[in-house]
Design an enzyme around this catalytic site. Structure first.
Site, PDB file in Angstrom:
ATOM      1  N   HIS A  69      30.599  42.814  40.246  1.00 24.44           N
ATOM      2  CA  HIS A  69      31.492  43.305  40.863  1.00 24.44           C
ATOM      3  C   HIS A  69      31.895  44.320  41.797  1.00 24.44           C
ATOM      4  O   HIS A  69      33.480  44.836  41.711  1.00 24.44           O
ATOM      5  CB  HIS A  69      31.413  44.088  39.160  1.00 24.44           C
ATOM      6  CG  HIS A  69      32.063  43.353  38.114  1.00 24.44           C
ATOM      7  ND1 HIS A  69      31.358  41.942  37.173  1.00 24.44           N
ATOM      8  CD2 HIS A  69      33.319  43.381  37.302  1.00 24.44           C
ATOM      9  CE1 HIS A  69      32.534  41.436  36.513  1.00 24.44           C
ATOM     10  NE2 HIS A  69      33.486  42.388  36.526  1.00 24.44           N
ATOM     11  N   TYR A  91      26.096  40.434  37.831  1.00 25.51           N
ATOM     12  CA  TYR A  91      27.017  41.298  37.507  1.00 25.51           C
ATOM     13  C   TYR A  91      27.199  41.988  38.322  1.00 25.51           C
ATOM     14  O   TYR A  91      28.173  42.075  38.286  1.00 25.51           O
ATOM     15  CB  TYR A  91      26.788  41.278  35.746  1.00 25.51           C
ATOM     16  CG  TYR A  91      27.789  41.896  35.219  1.00 25.51           C
ATOM     17  CD1 TYR A  91      28.815  40.707  35.121  1.00 25.51           C
ATOM     18  CD2 TYR A  91      28.290  43.157  34.128  1.00 25.51           C
ATOM     19  CE1 TYR A  91      29.805  40.632  33.773  1.00 25.51           C
ATOM     20  CE2 TYR A  91      29.626  43.556  34.140  1.00 25.51           C
ATOM     21  CZ  TYR A  91      30.436  42.281  33.873  1.00 25.51           C
ATOM     22  OH  TYR A  91      31.407  42.615  32.696  1.00 25.51           O
ATOM     23  N   TRP A 149      38.252  33.426  38.825  1.00 25.20           N
ATOM     24  CA  TRP A 149      37.209  34.388  38.563  1.00 25.20           C
ATOM     25  C   TRP A 149      36.395  33.949  37.408  1.00 25.20           C
ATOM     26  O   TRP A 149      34.988  34.322  36.894  1.00 25.20           O
ATOM     27  CB  TRP A 149      38.066  35.938  38.631  1.00 25.20           C
ATOM     28  CG  TRP A 149      36.804  36.872  37.781  1.00 25.20           C
ATOM     29  CD1 TRP A 149      36.327  37.528  36.710  1.00 25.20           C
ATOM     30  CD2 TRP A 149      35.783  37.711  38.674  1.00 25.20           C
ATOM     31  NE1 TRP A 149      35.434  38.784  37.246  1.00 25.20           N
ATOM     32  CE2 TRP A 149      34.561  38.812  38.362  1.00 25.20           C
ATOM     33  CE3 TRP A 149      35.550  37.318  40.103  1.00 25.20           C
ATOM     34  CZ2 TRP A 149      34.242  39.330  38.205  1.00 25.20           C
ATOM     35  CZ3 TRP A 149      34.846  38.751  40.709  1.00 25.20           C
ATOM     36  CH2 TRP A 149      34.139  39.518  40.358  1.00 25.20           C
TER      37      TRP A 149
END
Length: 104
Positions: A22, A18, A76
């Protein structure tokens, strides 16, 4: 500007992936968020629960409500669905948080 805060949930063991995704956020997505009036977007993780705490500022003339209709946003979400709790359409399960204190 208005501050918006919400909670999402990361699946177990997905923290590093994650964070990596990002760090490498797609420029087209970042551009769409900025164009919608989002500024100073931050996400924090409570590692003991997997809860993600997110907050951002949005301009008075924001168009945040239109983001879910953008193809880049949908793509996304599809790419992130394996990492976090989502609805059937892969939109993240998001719980709004109520402000109770602010120290300017």
């Amino acid at each position: 500007m208005e501050t918006v805060a919400f909670r999402m949930t990361l699946k177990p063991g997905m923290r590093d992936e994650y964070a990596r995704r990002h760090r490498e956020i797609w420029p087209e997505l970042a551009d769409a968020l900025h164009a919608a009036g989002i500024r100073d977007y931050r996400i924090f993780l409570d590692e003991s629960t997997g809860h993600l705490f997110a907050l951002y500022a949005r301009m008075a003339d924001h168009t945040v409500d239109a983001l879910p209709m953008l193809p880049i946003m949908r793509t996304w979400w599809d790419s992130m669905a394996e990492l976090m709790e989502t609805h059937a359409d892969n939109a993240p399960v998001s719980v709004p948080l109520t402000p109770v204190f602010h120290l300017p």
